[in-house]
Motif scaffolding. Structure first.
Motif, short mmCIF file in Angstrom:
data_model
loop_
_atom_site.label_atom_id
_atom_site.label_comp_id
_atom_site.label_asym_id
_atom_site.label_seq_id
_atom_site.Cartn_x
_atom_site.Cartn_y
_atom_site.Cartn_z
N ALA A 451 -97.28 89.99 -16.59
CA ALA A 451 -96.76 90.77 -16.65
C ALA A 451 -95.21 90.77 -17.09
CB ALA A 451 -96.65 92.08 -15.46
N PHE A 452 -95.04 89.58 -18.01
CA PHE A 452 -94.02 89.17 -18.02
C PHE A 452 -93.53 89.58 -19.32
CE2 PHE A 452 -95.22 85.32 -16.10
CZ PHE A 452 -93.74 84.83 -15.34
N ASP A 453 -93.82 91.17 -20.35
CA ASP A 453 -94.32 91.24 -21.49
C ASP A 453 -93.95 93.17 -21.03
OD1 ASP A 453 -97.05 91.89 -20.59
OD2 ASP A 453 -96.73 93.03 -22.58
N ILE A 454 -93.09 93.34 -19.51
CA ILE A 454 -93.06 94.66 -19.05
C ILE A 454 -92.19 94.30 -17.88
CG2 ILE A 454 -94.22 96.99 -18.26
CD1 ILE A 454 -96.63 95.31 -18.36
N PRO A 455 -90.92 94.10 -18.60
CA PRO A 455 -89.17 93.22 -17.13
C PRO A 455 -89.34 94.95 -17.06
CG PRO A 455 -88.75 93.68 -19.69
CD PRO A 455 -90.57 93.48 -19.88
N TRP A 456 -89.99 96.04 -17.57
CA TRP A 456 -89.24 97.70 -17.51
C TRP A 456 -89.50 97.48 -15.21
CZ3 TRP A 456 -90.52 96.90 -22.34
CH2 TRP A 456 -91.84 97.25 -22.51
N LEU A 457 -91.35 97.23 -15.44
CA LEU A 457 -91.94 97.59 -14.38
C LEU A 457 -91.47 97.18 -13.29
CD1 LEU A 457 -94.45 98.90 -13.19
CD2 LEU A 457 -95.83 95.99 -14.10
N ALA A 458 -90.61 96.41 -13.02
CA ALA A 458 -89.66 96.27 -11.94
C ALA A 458 -88.07 96.97 -12.09
CB ALA A 458 -88.50 94.57 -12.17
N THR A 459 -88.96 98.54 -11.15
CA THR A 459 -88.31 99.53 -10.31
C THR A 459 -88.47 99.58 -9.36
OG1 THR A 459 -87.73 101.68 -11.82
CG2 THR A 459 -89.80 100.95 -12.06
N ALA A 460 -87.60 100.43 -8.91
CA ALA A 460 -88.01 101.10 -7.46
C ALA A 460 -88.96 101.89 -7.08
CB ALA A 460 -86.83 102.18 -6.60
N GLY A 461 -89.78 101.55 -6.10
CA GLY A 461 -91.30 102.65 -6.03
C GLY A 461 -91.82 101.47 -7.02
N ALA A 462 -92.14 101.11 -7.75
CA ALA A 462 -93.69 100.55 -8.52
C ALA A 462 -94.25 100.28 -7.80
CB ALA A 462 -93.27 99.53 -9.43
N GLY A 463 -94.32 99.03 -6.69
CA GLY A 463 -94.97 99.00 -5.61
C GLY A 463 -95.73 99.77 -4.76
N ASP A 464 -95.12 101.21 -4.47
CA ASP A 464 -95.55 101.59 -4.41
C ASP A 464 -96.85 102.79 -4.60
OD1 ASP A 464 -93.65 101.76 -1.84
OD2 ASP A 464 -92.53 102.71 -2.88
N VAL A 465 -96.63 102.56 -6.03
CA VAL A 465 -97.36 103.08 -6.57
C VAL A 465 -98.41 102.18 -6.81
CG1 VAL A 465 -98.53 103.78 -8.74
CG2 VAL A 465 -95.60 104.46 -8.46
N LEU A 466 -98.84 100.98 -6.81
CA LEU A 466 -99.27 99.85 -6.60
C LEU A 466 -100.60 100.40 -5.60
CD1 LEU A 466 -100.84 97.43 -7.95
CD2 LEU A 466 -99.23 95.31 -6.85
N ALA A 467 -99.37 99.95 -4.54
CA ALA A 467 -100.31 100.00 -3.12
C ALA A 467 -100.99 101.52 -3.25
CB ALA A 467 -99.14 100.43 -2.17
N GLY A 468 -100.46 102.59 -3.55
CA GLY A 468 -101.32 104.23 -3.90
C GLY A 468 -102.62 103.21 -4.72
N ILE A 469 -102.88 102.75 -5.58
CA ILE A 469 -103.74 102.39 -6.94
C ILE A 469 -105.35 101.60 -5.72
CG2 ILE A 469 -104.90 101.32 -9.14
CD1 ILE A 469 -101.62 101.93 -10.04
N ILE A 470 -104.26 100.73 -5.48
CA ILE A 470 -105.67 99.88 -4.79
C ILE A 470 -105.81 100.45 -3.42
CG2 ILE A 470 -105.71 97.69 -3.23
CD1 ILE A 470 -103.37 96.83 -5.08
N THR A 471 -105.02 101.62 -3.13
CA THR A 471 -106.36 102.63 -1.69
C THR A 471 -106.60 103.48 -2.69
OG1 THR A 471 -103.64 102.34 -0.47
CG2 THR A 471 -105.55 103.88 0.34
N GLY A 472 -107.02 104.12 -3.38
CA GLY A 472 -107.63 105.18 -4.04
C GLY A 472 -108.62 103.83 -4.85
N LEU A 473 -108.36 103.03 -5.00
CA LEU A 473 -109.82 101.82 -5.72
C LEU A 473 -110.75 101.63 -4.06
CD1 LEU A 473 -108.39 99.81 -7.98
CD2 LEU A 473 -109.65 101.93 -8.88
N LEU A 474 -109.95 101.41 -2.81
CA LEU A 474 -110.45 100.67 -1.96
C LEU A 474 -111.55 102.04 -1.56
CD1 LEU A 474 -107.97 98.99 -0.13
CD2 LEU A 474 -110.41 97.59 -1.03
N ALA A 475 -110.99 103.54 -1.36
CA ALA A 475 -111.14 104.96 -1.40
C ALA A 475 -112.88 104.61 -1.91
CB ALA A 475 -110.78 105.80 -1.05
N ARG A 476 -113.62 104.31 -3.42
CA ARG A 476 -113.86 104.98 -4.05
C ARG A 476 -115.36 103.89 -4.12
NH1 ARG A 476 -112.25 106.99 -9.74
NH2 ARG A 476 -114.34 106.51 -10.28
N GLY A 477 -114.65 102.75 -3.06
CA GLY A 477 -115.77 101.85 -2.93
C GLY A 477 -115.52 100.40 -3.45
N PHE A 478 -115.07 100.08 -4.26
CA PHE A 478 -114.32 98.89 -4.87
C PHE A 478 -114.27 98.15 -3.17
CE2 PHE A 478 -113.65 101.89 -8.49
CZ PHE A 478 -113.95 100.86 -9.46
#
Length: 520
Positions: A451-478
């Motif tokens: 994701a070198f084309d998305i420098p604005w992704l380097a922002t505080a809290g972005a990793g917390d959102v990623l953790a939540g997305i993965i948690t939601g997908l795990l809950a859904r059975g992935f």
């Protein structure tokens, strides 16, 4: 469902070519011809104006050929461009007599058309052309570039970057690399060059059959420019363990009760530290978990009373309360770490890990793991660890140290190697974050997302959102590897869709658009 394209190492690619030639499927000369034609076709697709010669003036190209088979590909490109009316200069690093047989054959074919100028180390060069083709080393480079190539590389670097002044100054308009830009390790994306050596990048890199890890990792993406994968018509059995570039996926919404879509628990921290957990919880809701509960200590519960109303709240003060809550077997995914506090994460992990639910460990939970060998020993195959490089260094200091070393030979140690070793060691999926994110399973399967084309992704809290997305997908059975890989893709797509100015709060709100675009 996750989709991707296979990524092969240099050794795997060579094995495929060798097997094809040994079986009589193709000859080495056939492969060089196919490669050269693919490079020329990619050039003309990217710059269609090069198809014609305005005002009768031929386009100019400089082809830099190296001492191996990459150089042989370069001779084919030179011959094909000359056949289209280009004025072509060919420079050779090394001696023609020492070229491999197939490369020597194409050298001799070129010599029936034009001259070959030797590249002499320590001699400065000035280049001027519309196009420079880098066929010096490709995937064959296995040792650092020597200092005596300074003059050559310095001259090329200056020409590529137009460091001269004046309207008629020497320079190169575009650079095309065959396989990888010279100096780059195709297996790691790391530079095999002395630190004071100028290395240039490419506008277009043409590689064959599949991407290589170096196109996606470390210095690879910024140096390779646009990467085109050209098929060579070779059949091969999928390699094991497999590595893929994450390219697409699907998160189809099923019918049924909310618990059919899983119940996720996000463990929050003390008062005034709840923002990170709320970001995770909101992302888990947006990705489609049927029920999401945020669980701070009792005294911090009031600060979680705002939006979204769909979020459940329940206080958990200690391990006993958490154990009672996990008696509800419908809770099938847990996120622990964002804003949790290290001491609280340490205490609660002692209950979370033995429960063997699908679990995302981020931030403070990772620090807690790094300080407690007993907790590390209780990790299991349903866990996903999401460290950035600093957290990775605390968890796996020896692997991080190897990553930090200056490469002395190729293939250089890579983020892919480090993530795979870490996953095998701890028995869990490891998601090593960065603009080049690597997700590795203990069995060696891996995915890479650049994701070198998305420098604005380097922002505080972005990793917390990623953790939540993965948690939601795990809950859904992935499954953990799929959830981590698909979550990384969706996270990047959300950031790309929003654009510059992004803050972490924007990411969950972009997820519905991303899911629609992905056909959910």
């Amino acid at each position: 469902m996750l989709q991707g394209t296979e990524v092969l190492t240099t050794a795997q690619m060579r094995a495929i070519e060798s097997a094809a030639m040994a079986s009589g499927q193709v000859t080495g000369l056939d492969l060089m011809e196919r490669a050269g034609k693919a490079v020329v076709a990619a050039i003309l697709r990217k710059w269609p104006d090069y198809e014609t010669h305005p005002e009768g003036r031929p386009h100019r190209a400089i082809v830099l050929c190296g001492p191996g088979n990459n150089g042989g590909d370069g001779f084919v490109v030179a011959r094909l461009l000359a056949g289209k009316g280009w004025q072509v200069q060919v420079d050779l690093l090394g001696e023609a007599e020492r070229l491999p047989p197939d490369a020597r054959a194409n050298h001799d074919r070129w010599c029936g058309i034009g001259a070959v100028r030797p590249i002499i180390a320590d001699v400065g060069y000035t280049y001027q052309a519309e196009l420079m083709v880098d066929a010096l080393f490709g995937i064959g480079l296995s040792r650092p570039l020597a200092n005596n190539l300074w003059g050559v590389f310095d001259g090329i670097h200056d020409a590529v970057n137009n460091l001269f002044c004046g309207p008629k100054s020497p320079g190169v308009d575009h650079v095309v690399a065959i396989d990888v830009p010279s100096g780059l390790c195709a297996d790691s994306g790391r530079l095999l060059a002395d630190s004071d050596l100028h290395v240039w990048g490419a506008d277009l890199t043409v590689t064959f059959q599949t991407l290589k890890p170096g196109h996606l990792l470390s210095d690879g993406p910024p140096l390779c420019g646009e990467v085109v994968v050209a098929p060579l018509g070779l059949a091969w059995a999928p390699s094991e363990p497999r590595c893929h570039q994450v390219t697409s996926g699907q998160v189809a919404k099923r019918g049924g009760h909310k618990f059919d879509h899983g119940s996720a628990l996000v463990i929050a921290g003390p008062s005034s530290h709840g923002g990170a957990a709320r970001l995770s919880a909101r992302a888990a809701l947006r990705i489609g978990a049927g029920l999401v509960t945020i669980a701070p200590p009792q005294d911090a519960l009031p600060e979680h009373s705002g939006q979204p109303d769909a979020l459940m709240r329940r206080a958990i003060n200690d391990g006993v309360a958490l154990r009672d809550m996990l008696a509800d077997t419908r809770i099938n995914a847990i996120c622990i770490g964002p804003g949790c506090g290290i001491d609280r994460a340490t205490a609660l992990l002692a209950e979370v890990l033995p429960a063997r639910r699908s679990t995302v460990l981020d931030a403070d939970a990772l620090t807690a793991l790094s300080r407690d060998a007993g907790l590390m020993a209780t990790l299991h195959g349903n866990c996903v660890l999401t460290p950035h490089l600093g957290e990775f260094a605390r968890l796996f200091p020896d692997l991080a140290e190897r990553l930090a070393e200056t490469p002395t030979k190729g293939p250089a140690y890579s983020k892919l190697d480090a993530a795979r070793e870490a996953a095998a060691r701890c028995g869990a999926v490891v998601l090593l974050k960065g603009p080049d994110t690597v997700i590795a399973h203990p069995d060696g399967r891996a995915c890479i997302h650049s994701a070198f084309d998305i420098p604005w992704l380097a922002t505080a809290g972005a990793g917390d959102v990623l953790a939540g997305i993965i948690t939601g997908l795990l809950a859904r059975g992935f499954q953990p590897l799929e959830a981590a890989s698909l979550g990384t893709l969706i996270h990047a797509k959300a950031a790309r869709a929003f654009g510059p100015g992004l803050i972490a709060d924007d990411l969950p709100e972009m997820i519905p658009q991303v899911l629609r675009d992905m056909g959910a």
